[in-house]
Structure formats: structure tokens, C-alpha cells
Design an enzyme around this catalytic site. Structure first.
Site, short mmCIF file in Angstrom:
data_model
loop_
_atom_site.label_atom_id
_atom_site.label_comp_id
_atom_site.label_asym_id
_atom_site.label_seq_id
_atom_site.Cartn_x
_atom_site.Cartn_y
_atom_site.Cartn_z
N SER A 1 36.31 53.65 31.86
CA SER A 1 37.29 53.31 33.53
C SER A 1 36.67 52.45 33.98
CB SER A 1 37.56 54.92 33.55
OG SER A 1 36.13 55.25 34.45
N THR B 1 37.43 55.56 37.32
CA THR B 1 37.28 54.47 38.33
C THR B 1 35.42 55.38 38.62
OG1 THR B 1 39.69 54.44 39.10
CG2 THR B 1 38.12 54.22 40.87
N THR C 1 37.15 49.78 38.84
CA THR C 1 37.85 50.20 37.85
C THR C 1 38.11 49.45 37.33
OG1 THR C 1 39.98 52.01 38.17
CG2 THR C 1 40.13 49.73 39.35
N ARG D 1 48.79 44.90 37.02
CA ARG D 1 49.14 46.21 37.70
C ARG D 1 47.66 46.39 38.45
NH1 ARG D 1 45.91 51.21 38.22
NH2 ARG D 1 47.22 52.75 38.65
N VAL D 2 48.30 46.32 39.88
CA VAL D 2 46.99 47.12 40.64
C VAL D 2 47.27 48.39 41.68
CG1 VAL D 2 45.93 46.32 42.67
CG2 VAL D 2 46.81 44.64 41.11
N GLY D 3 46.00 49.05 41.01
CA GLY D 3 45.87 50.42 41.59
C GLY D 3 45.70 50.13 43.11
N ASP D 4 45.43 51.57 43.35
CA ASP D 4 44.52 51.90 44.90
C ASP D 4 43.85 51.43 44.89
OD1 ASP D 4 43.51 53.53 43.16
OD2 ASP D 4 42.94 54.93 44.59
N THR E 1 39.30 58.50 43.56
CA THR E 1 39.95 58.47 41.84
C THR E 1 41.09 58.70 41.20
OG1 THR E 1 38.42 60.19 41.48
CG2 THR E 1 37.37 58.02 41.38
N GLY E 2 41.42 58.13 40.71
CA GLY E 2 42.82 59.39 39.45
C GLY E 2 43.75 57.78 39.42
#
Ligand code: GLY
Length: 380
Positions: free
Chosen positions: A93, A229, A247, A257-260, A280-281
């Protein structure tokens, strides 16, 4: 709640009746003890593709604490800690070996914040560079920007001497293939229908130990699409703080796509006067509530780290009106520490899908250990 109802019965009752009152970990108060220097990180402990257990978080906080004890800066410490996990091909991850996007390309996100200088740096959708946290640090140190993404981030890294590398490992490529072949029974990926009907079933008995280990890892990964992450936060003896989050993001995501994780105020926030928090998550949930910033602001208003992190979890649950059927679809975890060296972690689900408790790694200068997170609900 009826005080005679023990926790297990209460959970059963909650699920059966649709009641969704929160539950709290008994570790809630114990987590708020103050100690400096201190490093915490996500646990990053799971079974890898080779069937062996990884202890990424413990390794990370141990390395970071070595640097703090040698007088190093908190930013050096947290980045060196997560670099171990970025470099580890078996942590799927983060960094090298991170699971790729739906086009089978690894895209990495990371951000860093340095408390004493009040500065931040970030990269997103970075391909072919295995340590995005080091590139995020260069954005902080060598530019007047905060965030650089995609092709621009790659060119920026190459110009600073980073080596272009293939970030796919044999197991992340094989897992992507399995995911692709099982995605849609109507498409042409996977064994053709006449081979499946005429051909012999492959017997598990004929598989090698390595193949069996990979299959069981793959099965788990396909059942629970990873959003892992690593987040690492440190406070030194003087009360100076830094943090990093890094991550490969949601496995098999839509490219771009971009996460937090690379978003300042979401996957990470540090205020040297107050504290630091990270996540994380499932990144989308953290973005909706600006998790990192929300937790630091909670601490500024007087909450302890655990309470502040659990409040963020409650805000996420509230977006779904505490509907357990909706909340069961994901996991989200927050980690926090304050300037005094109080710390905490909070999670939506106390128990992970693999049956282990959701926990975080901590090094208090004496030893590294895992601590159970406070949680809103016990079990998915
Ligand atoms: N928390 C990592 C991600 O959602 O990308």
C-alpha cells in the site's frame, strides 16, 4: 444503554435493531499519557504476498526514534521511518510494490509538514519514483509551491537526481492480473470459456507453498480492496513536531485518482503550537471532513489526542447517519499527538477484517509497541 448489557451483546443488539450508538475502547484514557520524545505511526502489520507477517509500523517508529535520539530533526526522523516501508516490496500500500491503478501503473501520493518552520510539501499521482515522501520534502525545501502532481512531479524529481524505477513487483503485477480477470465475467480477460469447461480444475494440492501463500493473500486482497498507507508523526524533547503520510492509494483506482494522503489538512496536518494528526484508510472519507486539520483544531480547543481523533471518526459516521450497512463498506483510522507528547489513535471498526485489532505503532524512547485504537464500532 443498559449497563448490564456487556459489549458483545450490545454489538449484537445494535446490529439487530439498527441502533448505532457508539462504543469506545477501554484504552481511551491510557493512550493520553504524555512522553517526549515520541513517535507514532500506523501499524502497517499484515500478511504479505510471501505469507510472512510484516511489521512496517514498528520498524518505522524504531528508525524514527533512532534519529530523534541522535539529535536529528523531527522531519528527518519521520521521513527516514516511512522510507523503510516505501522501500519494502512486500508492503503493498506504499511505495515500491504498492498496488497499481486500473491501468496497472503505480501512482504514489505523499505529503510532509515541518512544525518549526511551518512549511509543507506534497506530491500526487507520482509514477516511477519509489520514495514520494522524499520528493514531497524537496517541494517543501526547494520550491515556493506546496503541491506538484503527475508528470510535473516526475520531471521535478528527475531534475533533482531521483532515479526512474519500475515500481511493480512480480506479486503486485500478478495480483493486478487476478483483479482484472475477475472484474467482469462478460469481458475477454481470464481463461476462455471452452478451456474452462473442457480443462481440468487446477488442484490446490498441486500448488507450491509459495503459490498457496500468494493465493490466500490474493483472495484477502480481492475481498477487501486495500487503501493502506503509512502516516508517521513525531515530537522531540523540545516539543517540535513533524509528520509525513505516504501511499500508493486505493488499489486499482481510476488513473489520476488522489486520496487524502497528499492533501494538507486531510491525510496530515501539523501545527507546532498544538499537535499533529494523520490518517490511513478510505481517503475520500477523510477528505470530506478534512480529518487532519479537524483533529488538530479539536486539540487546540482542549481535547486530548484520542478524543480529538474519535470525534473525527464520529463526524464521518454522522455523514452516513450512523447507518452501519453503509459504514461497513470501509475502514478509516486517525492518529494524533500533541505538543506535550500525549498521543492517541481512533478507528471506525475496532476489529479488522483479518480479525486483528486496529492498532497503531508507538516508540516512547524506551521501546516500540502496538497500541489498540479507540473505536466507534467493534466489528464490521
Ligand atoms: N488513505 C489513502 C487513500 O485513500 O488514498
Amino acid at each position: 444503554m443498559n449497563p448490564d448489557l456487556n459489549r458483545r451483546e450490545f454489538i449484537k443488539a445494535s446490529v439487530a435493531t439498527g441502533v448505532s450508538a457508539p462504543l469506545f475502547s477501554p484504552a481511551l484514557t491510557a493512550q493520553n499519557r504524555a512522553t517526549r520524545p515520541l513517535v507514532i505511526s500506523s501499524a502497517n502489520n499484515h500478511i504479505g504476498a510471501d505469507g510472512k507477517f510484516l511489521n512496517g509500523g514498528i520498524n518505522c517508529v524504531t528508525r524514527a526514534m533512532e534519529i530523534l535520539k541522535a539529535g536529528g530533526d523531527t522531519l528527518d526522523a519521520v521521513i527516514a521511518g516511512v522510507n523503510l516501508v516505501e522501500d519494502d516490496p512486500l508492503d503493498d500500500s506504499v511505495g515500491y510494490g504498492g498496488l497499481p491503478n486500473e491501468d496497472c501503473e503505480v501512482e504514489l501520493d505523499s505529503c510532509v509538514m515541518h512544525g518549526p518552520t511551518r512549511r509543507a510539501g506534497s506530491v500526487a499521482s507520482l509514477k516511477n519514483i519509489k520514495n514520494p515522501s522524499k520528493v514531497a520534502r524537496l517541494v517543501l525545501e526547494r520550491t515556493d509551491h506546496i503541491m506538484i502532481v503527475g508528470e510535473g512531479a516526475l520531471r521535478f524529481a528527475l531534475k533533482h537526481g531521483f532515479k526512474r524505477e519500475d515500481l511493480l513487483t512480480e506479486s503486485s503485477r500478478k495480483l493486478w492480473l487476478k483483479w482484472r480477470e475477475e472484474l467482469n465475467p462478460q469481458d475477454n480477460w481470464g481463461p476462455s470459456w471452452h478451456r474452462t469447461t473442457k480443462g481440468k480444475q487446477i488442484s490446490q494440492a498441486n500448488l507450491s507453498k509459495d503459490e498457496l501463500a500468494f493465493n490466500s493473500y490474493a483472495e484477502e486482497r480481492l475481498r477487501n480492496r486495500p487503501t493502506g498507507t503509512i502516516n508517521c508523526l513525531a515530537v522531540n524533547a523540545n516539543g517540535d513536531l513533524s509528520g509525513v503520510t505516504t501511499t500508493s492509494g486505493l488499489a486499482w483506482k481510476i488513473p489520476g485518482r488522489v486520496g487524502d494522503s497528499p492533501l494538507i489538512g486531510c491525510g496530515l496536518y501539523v501545527d507546532n503550537e498544538v499537535g499533529a494528526a494523520g490518517s490511513t484508510g478510505r481517503g475520500e472519507e477523510c477528505i470530506y471532513i478534512n480529518g487532519g486539520h479537524t483533529i488538530v483544531e479539536n486539540m487546540r480547543r482542549g481535547m486530548g489526542p484520542t478524543e480529538a481523533a474519535l470525534d473525527a471518526i464520529k463526524r464521518i459516521a454522522a455523514r452516513y447517519e450512523n447507518n452501519l450497512d453503509e459504514l461497513r463498506k470501509f475502514d478509516i483510522n486517525f492518529y494524533a499527538l500533541n505538543k506535550k507528547g500525549e498521543y492517541g489513535g481512533a478507528t471506525l471498526w475496532g476489529l479488522r477484517d483479518d480479525g486483528k485489532r486496529n492498532s497503531f505503532a508507538l516508540h516512547d524512547g524506551k521501546e516500540a509497541r502496538l497500541i489498540d485504537c479507540a473505536y466507534l464500532y467493534e466489528k464490521k
